[in-house]
Design a protein around this motif. Structure first.
Motif, PDB file in Angstrom:
ATOM      1  N   TYR A  13      30.015  11.478  23.763  1.00 35.19           N
ATOM      2  CA  TYR A  13      29.089  11.125  24.473  1.00 35.19           C
ATOM      3  C   TYR A  13      28.604  12.001  25.644  1.00 35.19           C
ATOM      4  N   PRO A  14      27.355  12.199  26.002  1.00 27.51           N
ATOM      5  CA  PRO A  14      27.209  13.055  27.157  1.00 27.51           C
ATOM      6  C   PRO A  14      27.869  12.959  28.348  1.00 27.51           C
ATOM      7  N   LYS A  15      28.335  13.432  28.933  1.00 23.32           N
ATOM      8  CA  LYS A  15      29.300  13.271  29.950  1.00 23.32           C
ATOM      9  C   LYS A  15      28.662  12.582  31.127  1.00 23.32           C
ATOM     10  N   ASN A  16      27.438  13.130  31.215  1.00 25.85           N
ATOM     11  CA  ASN A  16      26.632  12.905  32.364  1.00 25.85           C
ATOM     12  C   ASN A  16      25.409  12.362  32.038  1.00 25.85           C
ATOM     13  N   GLY A  17      25.248  11.821  30.756  1.00 27.89           N
ATOM     14  CA  GLY A  17      23.967  11.136  30.451  1.00 27.89           C
ATOM     15  C   GLY A  17      24.078   9.491  29.860  1.00 27.89           C
ATOM     16  N   VAL A  18      24.990   9.046  30.443  1.00 25.60           N
ATOM     17  CA  VAL A  18      25.044   7.515  30.092  1.00 25.60           C
ATOM     18  C   VAL A  18      25.192   6.373  31.654  1.00 25.60           C
ATOM     19  N   GLU A  77      30.335  17.872  27.467  1.00 21.46           N
ATOM     20  CA  GLU A  77      29.703  18.665  28.656  1.00 21.46           C
ATOM     21  C   GLU A  77      28.284  19.179  27.936  1.00 21.46           C
ATOM     22  N   GLY A  78      27.514  18.175  27.777  1.00 23.24           N
ATOM     23  CA  GLY A  78      25.914  18.747  27.133  1.00 23.24           C
ATOM     24  C   GLY A  78      25.349  17.376  27.333  1.00 23.24           C
ATOM     25  N   ASN A  79      24.159  17.358  26.534  1.00 21.55           N
ATOM     26  CA  ASN A  79      23.244  16.134  26.527  1.00 21.55           C
ATOM     27  C   ASN A  79      23.454  15.493  25.070  1.00 21.55           C
ATOM     28  N   PHE A  80      22.633  14.421  24.741  1.00 22.47           N
ATOM     29  CA  PHE A  80      23.042  13.646  23.659  1.00 22.47           C
ATOM     30  C   PHE A  80      22.584  14.660  22.231  1.00 22.47           C
ATOM     31  N   ASP A  81      21.567  15.492  22.579  1.00 20.70           N
ATOM     32  CA  ASP A  81      21.111  16.270  21.248  1.00 20.70           C
ATOM     33  C   ASP A  81      22.370  17.104  21.134  1.00 20.70           C
ATOM     34  N   ASP A  82      22.882  17.777  21.999  1.00 21.70           N
ATOM     35  CA  ASP A  82      24.078  18.581  21.894  1.00 21.70           C
ATOM     36  C   ASP A  82      25.160  17.801  21.008  1.00 21.70           C
ATOM     37  N   ALA A  83      25.600  16.787  21.507  1.00 23.80           N
ATOM     38  CA  ALA A  83      26.451  15.646  20.770  1.00 23.80           C
ATOM     39  C   ALA A  83      25.893  15.702  19.307  1.00 23.80           C
ATOM     40  N   GLN A  84      24.724  15.086  18.922  1.00 24.22           N
ATOM     41  CA  GLN A  84      24.191  14.919  17.974  1.00 24.22           C
ATOM     42  C   GLN A  84      24.221  16.062  16.884  1.00 24.22           C
ATOM     43  N   THR A  85      23.881  16.943  17.300  1.00 20.73           N
ATOM     44  CA  THR A  85      23.532  18.503  16.454  1.00 20.73           C
ATOM     45  C   THR A  85      25.208  18.901  16.273  1.00 20.73           C
ATOM     46  N   GLY A  86      26.146  18.738  17.304  1.00 21.96           N
ATOM     47  CA  GLY A  86      27.562  18.951  16.798  1.00 21.96           C
ATOM     48  C   GLY A  86      28.166  18.348  15.791  1.00 21.96           C
ATOM     49  N   VAL A  87      27.694  16.944  15.908  1.00 25.22           N
ATOM     50  CA  VAL A  87      28.311  15.992  14.608  1.00 25.22           C
ATOM     51  C   VAL A  87      27.718  16.388  13.534  1.00 25.22           C
ATOM     52  N   PHE A 102      14.488  14.927  29.746  1.00 26.91           N
ATOM     53  CA  PHE A 102      14.725  14.250  31.117  1.00 26.91           C
ATOM     54  C   PHE A 102      16.175  13.103  30.792  1.00 26.91           C
ATOM     55  N   VAL A 103      16.790  13.356  31.859  1.00 27.61           N
ATOM     56  CA  VAL A 103      17.459  12.010  31.712  1.00 27.61           C
ATOM     57  C   VAL A 103      16.931  10.906  32.677  1.00 27.61           C
ATOM     58  N   ALA A 158      16.820  12.667  37.321  1.00 25.27           N
ATOM     59  CA  ALA A 158      17.835  12.425  38.084  1.00 25.27           C
ATOM     60  C   ALA A 158      19.062  12.024  37.461  1.00 25.27           C
ATOM     61  N   ALA A 159      19.926  12.893  37.647  1.00 25.78           N
ATOM     62  CA  ALA A 159      21.194  12.648  36.775  1.00 25.78           C
ATOM     63  C   ALA A 159      22.216  11.777  37.771  1.00 25.78           C
ATOM     64  N   PRO A 160      23.372  11.253  36.778  1.00 24.95           N
ATOM     65  CA  PRO A 160      24.100  10.468  37.581  1.00 24.95           C
ATOM     66  C   PRO A 160      24.974  11.373  38.539  1.00 24.95           C
ATOM     67  N   ALA A 161      25.637  10.836  39.695  1.00 31.45           N
ATOM     68  CA  ALA A 161      26.254  11.580  40.669  1.00 31.45           C
ATOM     69  C   ALA A 161      27.435  12.445  40.530  1.00 31.45           C
ATOM     70  N   GLU A 162      28.258  12.179  39.410  1.00 23.99           N
ATOM     71  CA  GLU A 162      29.228  12.847  39.227  1.00 23.99           C
ATOM     72  C   GLU A 162      29.222  14.356  38.823  1.00 23.99           C
ATOM     73  N   PRO A 163      29.836  15.194  39.481  1.00 20.79           N
ATOM     74  CA  PRO A 163      29.747  16.686  38.787  1.00 20.79           C
ATOM     75  C   PRO A 163      30.133  16.780  37.465  1.00 20.79           C
ATOM     76  N   SER A 164      29.574  17.632  36.705  1.00 18.61           N
ATOM     77  CA  SER A 164      29.799  17.925  35.393  1.00 18.61           C
ATOM     78  C   SER A 164      31.212  18.779  35.042  1.00 18.61           C
TER      79      SER A 164
END
Ligand SMILES: *Cc1c(COP(=O)(O)O)cnc(C)c1O
Length: 523
Positions: free
Chosen positions: A167-172, A194-204, A315-316, A450-456
């Motif tokens: 899952y995208p670490k900072n995208g949920v 450490e990427g967005n959903f498309d990175d995850a989907q492309t990788g899989v 956009f997140v 606006a991304a969630p607050a946690e650092p990536s």
């Protein structure tokens, strides 16, 4: 009835049985499996209106899954749609301000992915048995937030299967992340990417196409299968609730026999709305299928112009499960809309992977005329949650709110007063922070980007995890107080659940991560 076989949208495979298609997920030529024809419903609306969810599921799925025996299919249905759901109706309707919300969030993870992912593991293990498969089935999944958890819930403890979710670490959302990180089951694994959903989907997707990787896994006693929404075992169970909902509207006297009903669906990967299209093709009198997008409005632009273009800012948003720029299931609609021309479909998909864009001509656009489209930005989504809550006391989650806002715009623009079903894809309790911000009018969550607050890139410490869990329960109590709707059990449990998964990786490390996960855990 004649058996229905499956063919690849890219022409490389034909004559695939349903159980083979369920097991393989994706065709070897990179295409998606499509039934060689879409069957008509074999029973009348009067009969359907008297059926339970489970009975409807059998009627709808049987013709698509024609190599499953009656006993196998009924067994899968019974195991899937049971007390895991918090209502016997499984997918109830709520009439709010004259619109029908089809609530698809009464399963274990309080989002619509449960509808299909409760049954997919059983369809898969039944298929493996049929095919005499000895390897363990490894489910590799990219998730934009909900699929991963729902898939793990579905597969946890199912013998002969393992599941690894990226899952995208900072995208949920925080709740989505907690749901995944606390997942039980010796056969479940979760990795923050450490990427967005498309990175995850492309990788899989890459791993699925990697023949050398498949050989290595085979030597370890595994074979890959996909639980993503491209699997026909996801698509087919999703047709059921559209048929069921229409039949219930008829039974309850909300509509006359044969009356047209529109459907609005908050869309990401185009799976849910495609299921509505299949229901229509089966003979359910649906009118327009309204595809609703958030700020990532690649589908809206496609339906408006005929050009699909993923080269754009990502956009997140507050509706993360719709934060998608490549909607995989659209390939099936393309294929069906060009008269099943596999060469054509392959060409479009090649353009997409090479240039990030393609365009279709007037004939294909004409074939897609059942679809309308719209989008709602963060402000509109927030305003819609507040409007509906203030008018009616009914609470929408941000995804459903996108659909509701799009539907309102559609109705105003077109003056189409046809009765409408809105697919309600998540419980508001899955996104308490966002929903609270909307109804109390304080809304940083709705600014696009606006991304969630946690650092990536850093795994959160145990202390900050615990603090996060405490903040979360305060939010839930506040939401319960304001809305008067009790916190669902699935969410309540989270505040005290143990974090069991800590792995994080970069997109280029996905293959190694899969290998090391399974070599370590192999018993
Ligand atoms: C997955 C999801 C969607 C998008 O559904 P698709 O089938 O990918 O179009 C919408 N809302 C929620 C809550 C989801 O989990």
């Amino acid at each position: 009835m004649k058996e229905i076989l499956y063919e690849s949208t890219r022409g490389g495979e034909r004559g695939i049985t349903a159980s083979q298609a369920v097991l393989k997920g994706l065709a070897e030529d990179g295409g998606l499996y499509v039934p060689e024809r879409i069957p008509k419903l074999a029973v009348s609306m009067e009969e359907l209106s008297e059926m339970s969810y489970q009975e409807t599921a059998y009627e709808v799925m049987k013709p698509f899954l024609s190599d499953y025996t009656e006993e196998e299919l009924k067994d899968c249905i019974a195991k899937a749609y049971d007390g895991k759901f918090d209502t016997e109706e499984i997918a109830p309707l709520a009439k709010v301000n004259g619109v029908y919300f089809l609530e698809l969030f009464h399963g274990k993870t309080i989002a619509f992915k449960d509808m299909a992912l409760s049954i997919l593991p059983h369809l898969m293990t039944a298929a493996a048995k049929k095919q005499g498969i000895k390897n363990e089935i490894v489910i590799l999944t990219a998730t934009s937030g909900d699929t991963g958890k729902a898939a793990m819930e579905g597969f946890a403890g199912v013998p002969g299967t393992r599941i690894l979710v990226f899952y995208p670490k900072n995208g949920v959302s925080r709740i989505q992340e907690l749901q995944m990180l606390t997942q039980k089951g010796e056969n479940t694994f979760v990795v923050g990417l450490e990427g967005n959903f498309d990175d995850a989907q492309t990788g899989v997707k890459k791993l699925f196409h990697d023949q050398a990787f498949a050989k290595e896994l085979d030597a370890m006693g595994y074979q890959l299968s996909s639980a993503n929404s491209i699997n026909i075992g996801r698509l087919v169970p999703q047709i059921v609730y559209y048929v069921y909902a229409y039949a219930k509207l008829f039974k309850n006297g909300e509509i006359k026999k044969g009356e047209t009903v529109n459907v609005t669906v908050p869309t990401g990967n185009f799976g849910n709305i495609l299921a509505a299209y299949f229901a229509k093709e089966m003979g359910v009198p649906f009118g327009r299928l309204i595809c609703a997008s958030n700020d990532n409005k690649v589908l809206y632009d496609f339906f408006q112009s005929g050009a699909y273009d993923r080269n754009r800012e990502f956009f997140v948003t507050a509706s993360p499960s719709m934060d998608i720029l490549v909607s995989s299931n659209l390939e099936r609609l393309l294929y069906l809309s060009c008269g099943r021309d596999a060469m054509k479909t392959r060409g479009l998909m090649e353009q997409l992977s090479e240039t990030g864009r393609y365009a279709i001509g007037p004939e294909m656009r004409e074939a897609m005329k059942d679809f309308a489209s719209g989008y709602a930005d963060g402000k509109e989504t927030e305003a819609e949650i507040r409007r509906v809550f203030e008018d009616t006391g009914y609470l929408l989650d941000p995804h459903t709110a996108v659909a509701s806002a799009v539907y309102e715009k559609y109705r105003k623009q077109t003056e189409d007063g046809t009765k409408t079903l809105i697919a309600s894809t998540a419980s508001p309790y899955k996104f308490p922070e966002t929903v609270l911000a909307a109804i109390s009018g304080t809304s940083p969550a709705f600014a696009p980007g606006a991304a969630p607050a946690e650092p990536s890139g850093t795994a959160p410490s145990a202390a900050s995890e615990a603090a996060g869990q405490r903040d979360e329960s305060a939010l839930l109590e506040e939401l319960e107080r304001l809305s008067g709707i009790p916190v669902p059990a699935a969410v309540k449990e989270l505040s005290s659940a143990k974090i069991r998964h800590h792995a994080v990786c970069r997109p280029e490390e996905m293959k190694e991560t899969v290998k090391s996960t399974f070599s370590k855990k192999r018993k």
